[in-house]
Design a protein around this motif. Structure first.
Motif, PDB file in Angstrom:
ATOM      1  N   LEU A   1      -8.810   7.600 -10.335  1.00 21.71           N
ATOM      2  CA  LEU A   1     -10.077   8.329 -10.359  1.00 21.71           C
ATOM      3  C   LEU A   1     -10.507   8.698 -11.781  1.00 21.71           C
ATOM      4  N   GLU A   2      -9.536   8.768 -12.692  1.00 21.29           N
ATOM      5  CA  GLU A   2      -9.874   9.129 -14.076  1.00 21.29           C
ATOM      6  C   GLU A   2     -10.474   7.968 -14.861  1.00 21.29           C
ATOM      7  N   HIS A   3     -10.200   6.745 -14.424  1.00 22.09           N
ATOM      8  CA  HIS A   3     -10.691   5.583 -15.188  1.00 22.09           C
ATOM      9  C   HIS A   3     -12.164   5.297 -14.895  1.00 22.09           C
ATOM     10  N   ASP A   4     -12.936   5.080 -15.961  1.00 24.34           N
ATOM     11  CA  ASP A   4     -14.360   4.753 -15.767  1.00 24.34           C
ATOM     12  C   ASP A   4     -14.512   3.378 -15.136  1.00 24.34           C
ATOM     13  N   THR A   5     -13.717   2.438 -15.617  1.00 24.08           N
ATOM     14  CA  THR A   5     -13.727   1.093 -15.035  1.00 24.08           C
ATOM     15  C   THR A   5     -12.424   0.918 -14.280  1.00 24.08           C
ATOM     16  N   LYS A   6     -12.528   0.598 -13.002  1.00 24.24           N
ATOM     17  CA  LYS A   6     -11.321   0.526 -12.178  1.00 24.24           C
ATOM     18  C   LYS A   6     -10.622  -0.816 -12.354  1.00 24.24           C
ATOM     19  N   THR A   7      -9.330  -0.759 -12.584  1.00 21.20           N
ATOM     20  CA  THR A   7      -8.521  -1.973 -12.690  1.00 21.20           C
ATOM     21  C   THR A   7      -8.105  -2.422 -11.278  1.00 21.20           C
ATOM     22  N   ILE A   8      -7.466  -3.572 -11.223  1.00 22.48           N
ATOM     23  CA  ILE A   8      -6.950  -4.047  -9.926  1.00 22.48           C
ATOM     24  C   ILE A   8      -5.912  -3.057  -9.395  1.00 22.48           C
TER      25      ILE A   8
ATOM     26  N   PRO B   1       0.806  -1.227   0.000  1.00 22.95           N
ATOM     27  CA  PRO B   1       0.000   0.000   0.000  1.00 22.95           C
ATOM     28  C   PRO B   1       0.840   1.279   0.000  1.00 22.95           C
ATOM     29  N   ASP B   2       1.991   1.243   0.652  1.00 25.38           N
ATOM     30  CA  ASP B   2       2.773   2.480   0.810  1.00 25.38           C
ATOM     31  C   ASP B   2       3.497   2.925  -0.460  1.00 25.38           C
ATOM     32  N   LYS B   3       3.517   2.071  -1.457  1.00 31.74           N
ATOM     33  CA  LYS B   3       4.279   2.477  -2.655  1.00 31.74           C
ATOM     34  C   LYS B   3       3.444   3.324  -3.622  1.00 31.74           C
ATOM     35  N   TYR B   4       2.131   3.454  -3.332  1.00 31.21           N
ATOM     36  CA  TYR B   4       1.268   4.219  -4.247  1.00 31.21           C
ATOM     37  C   TYR B   4       1.358   5.713  -3.952  1.00 31.21           C
ATOM     38  N   THR B   5       1.281   6.493  -5.017  1.00 31.47           N
ATOM     39  CA  THR B   5       1.467   7.939  -4.899  1.00 31.47           C
ATOM     40  C   THR B   5       0.166   8.680  -5.196  1.00 31.47           C
ATOM     41  N   GLU B   6       0.218   9.966  -4.932  1.00 29.29           N
ATOM     42  CA  GLU B   6      -0.910  10.851  -5.247  1.00 29.29           C
ATOM     43  C   GLU B   6      -1.288  10.717  -6.725  1.00 29.29           C
ATOM     44  N   ASN B   7      -0.266  10.613  -7.559  1.00 25.72           N
ATOM     45  CA  ASN B   7      -0.504  10.488  -8.995  1.00 25.72           C
ATOM     46  C   ASN B   7      -1.262   9.202  -9.348  1.00 25.72           C
ATOM     47  N   ASP B   8      -0.908   8.093  -8.674  1.00 26.31           N
ATOM     48  CA  ASP B   8      -1.607   6.812  -8.908  1.00 26.31           C
ATOM     49  C   ASP B   8      -3.096   6.948  -8.565  1.00 26.31           C
ATOM     50  N   VAL B   9      -3.365   7.673  -7.473  1.00 30.02           N
ATOM     51  CA  VAL B   9      -4.754   7.846  -7.026  1.00 30.02           C
ATOM     52  C   VAL B   9      -5.527   8.681  -8.038  1.00 30.02           C
TER      53      VAL B   9
ATOM     54  N   ALA C   1      -4.392   7.740  -0.846  1.00 35.54           N
ATOM     55  CA  ALA C   1      -5.747   8.114  -1.281  1.00 35.54           C
ATOM     56  C   ALA C   1      -6.516   8.905  -0.225  1.00 35.54           C
ATOM     57  N   LEU C   2      -6.077   8.839   1.023  1.00 35.07           N
ATOM     58  CA  LEU C   2      -6.843   9.501   2.096  1.00 35.07           C
ATOM     59  C   LEU C   2      -7.100  10.991   1.867  1.00 35.07           C
ATOM     60  N   PRO C   3      -6.102  11.779   1.386  1.00 36.70           N
ATOM     61  CA  PRO C   3      -6.369  13.201   1.138  1.00 36.70           C
ATOM     62  C   PRO C   3      -7.435  13.442   0.056  1.00 36.70           C
ATOM     63  N   PHE C   4      -7.725  12.392  -0.738  1.00 37.62           N
ATOM     64  CA  PHE C   4      -8.704  12.533  -1.828  1.00 37.62           C
ATOM     65  C   PHE C   4     -10.051  11.891  -1.485  1.00 37.62           C
ATOM     66  N   LEU C   5     -10.274  11.711  -0.200  1.00 37.46           N
ATOM     67  CA  LEU C   5     -11.476  10.988   0.236  1.00 37.46           C
ATOM     68  C   LEU C   5     -12.759  11.641  -0.286  1.00 37.46           C
ATOM     69  N   GLU C   6     -12.783  12.953  -0.297  1.00 37.54           N
ATOM     70  CA  GLU C   6     -13.969  13.673  -0.776  1.00 37.54           C
ATOM     71  C   GLU C   6     -14.278  13.317  -2.235  1.00 37.54           C
TER      72      GLU C   6
ATOM     73  N   LYS D   1      -5.956  -0.970  -5.819  1.00 37.28           N
ATOM     74  CA  LYS D   1      -4.834  -0.896  -4.878  1.00 37.28           C
ATOM     75  C   LYS D   1      -4.536   0.558  -4.495  1.00 37.28           C
ATOM     76  N   ALA D   2      -4.544   1.426  -5.488  1.00 40.13           N
ATOM     77  CA  ALA D   2      -4.250   2.840  -5.234  1.00 40.13           C
ATOM     78  C   ALA D   2      -5.326   3.471  -4.354  1.00 40.13           C
ATOM     79  N   LEU D   3      -6.579   3.124  -4.617  1.00 41.41           N
ATOM     80  CA  LEU D   3      -7.696   3.717  -3.854  1.00 41.41           C
ATOM     81  C   LEU D   3      -7.696   3.259  -2.399  1.00 41.41           C
ATOM     82  N   LEU D   4      -7.081   2.114  -2.133  1.00 46.33           N
ATOM     83  CA  LEU D   4      -6.998   1.614  -0.751  1.00 46.33           C
ATOM     84  C   LEU D   4      -5.741   2.109  -0.031  1.00 46.33           C
TER      85      LEU D   4
END
Length: 384
Positions: free
Chosen positions: A46-53, A34-42, A64-69, A57-60
């Protein structure tokens, strides 16, 4: 000290199925950092209509917490698209709290000195009549995990009684073999929910010290056996806070995703329980799972599995429950009593599994949903 059974070895009465899902889930979870994901990954997720695996991972991830809204807004849009404003209502009915497992975090564990009880068929019927009077049309039957005290036939009879009063009957009982699920399904059960508790097998071993539940792989394959036995739907959950909740939530989602791909007809559901206080135990508290993290997990499930049902239980407080059904949850319990008996006028016969946080009755939850612009649904399934 007594020698404990190997938690990775099936017992003689346990059905072993030929499936690679378990290994895929564990492999994927172990590889998730989980810690290797960045703001950019999140932001990309969010840009993808269908979320990949990868998006899941990025959303979890902590990033991702700062982008909770933004995540919550997207989850809400996804929920409305597939479910409209409808929220399913149900109540759990505990018919027995005898248990043969020794799970250190659970109030029902076999070493916990609590008042044990089991309802007979007449008492089950009385409880169901009382619940049906509230207008609910879906019931979830629960027992402690003791095949001796609550055998398959007993659960089957309870399902037959439930079928007289309810349109949808769910089960949260000990894992069974596929032929047993087939029998229970013919008795009237629609879906089966099983909490894996944690997908980390090493941690699992330290938490489940005795009983059938100690066998990790058998539990993990329960949903697949239930579908092989003809169940319409299966529910997935990790008890958030027992281990690394991000990895557990990821494993839960991947498990459901792989089952859905293999059994496209199956209805998929998530529960999102956090550890709650139990009788005689003040030591185990949720690890790092606060309401923002819980919201993050629920929204990530919604975006990754848009059609899944998501249940929010009375482990959470009224305020959180009223909010989450407007964002991502699609199913809410009401009029809950986690002791044995207690719905009909008779007094409660046995102790509770854990402390609940939202004690509202069916009408109070119904009215709150309406007030917030939601549409309570008692049953979305009709037998013809």
């Amino acid at each position: 000290m007594e020698k404990r059974t190997n938690h990775m070895e099936y017992l003689p009465d346990m059905e072993q199925i030929d499936s690679d899902i378990k290994d895929k889930v564990i492999e994927a979870m172990n590889a998730y950092e989980p810690d290797k994901y960045t703001e950019n990954d999140v932001l990309q997720a969010l840009e993808h209509d269908t979320k990949t695996i990868e998006d899941f991972k990025a959303l979890l991830s902590p990033a991702a917490l700062p982008f909770l809204e933004e995540i919550a807004q997207q989850a809400q849009a996804e929920t409305r698209k597939h479910f409209g404003n409808s929220i399913n209502m149900f109540t759990p009915l505990y018919i027995s709290n005898y248990c043969e497992n020794y799970c250190v975090y659970c109030g029902f564990n076999c070493h916990n000195k609590i008042h044990r009880a089991k309802l007979n068929y007449e008492e089950i019927e009385k409880e169901m009549q009382a619940i049906a009077k509230t207008g609910l049309q879906e019931v979830l039957l629960l027992t402690g995990e003791s095949k001796k005290m609550s055998d398959v036939e007993y659960i089957g009879e309870a399902c037959k009684i439930a079928r007289k009063y309810f349109k949808v009957v769910g089960l949260e009982v000990y894992p069974m073999n596929s032929d047993e699920y087939s029998y229970i399904q013919k008795c009237g059960a629609d879906y089966v929910t099983v909490f894996q508790e944690t997908y980390n097998s090493d941690k699992y071993e330290t938490l489940h010290l005795a009983g059938h539940k100690r066998v990790f792989p058998y539990r993990l394959e329960t949903q697949e056996r239930a579908l092989m036995g003809g169940m319409r739907g299966v529910g997935f959950a990790a008890l958030l806070g027992l281990s690394d909740f991000r990895k557990d939530a990821f494993a839960t989602g991947i498990h459901a995703y792989l089952i859905q791909r293999k059994y496209p007809h199956a209805e998929i559901a998530f529960s999102c329980p956090r550890l709650r206080p139990i009788i005689n135990n003040d030591k185990i508290n949720p690890k790092d799972v606060h309401e923002p993290q819980l919201l993050q997990v629920i929204c990530a499930y919604r975006l990754f599995m848009p059609f899944a049902s998501i249940t929010i239980s009375t482990r959470e407080c009224q305020r959180f429950r009223d909010n989450i059904v407007q964002i991502a949850a699609t199913k809410i319990s009401a009029g809950v009593d986690v002791g044995i008996g207690g719905h009909s006028d008779g007094e409660k016969k046995g102790d509770e599994q854990f402390e609940i946080s939202d004690g509202r009755n069916v009408k109070e939850v119904y009215d709150a949903l309406c007030k917030n612009g939601m549409q309570p649904v008692m049953s979305d399934y009709i037998y013809v």
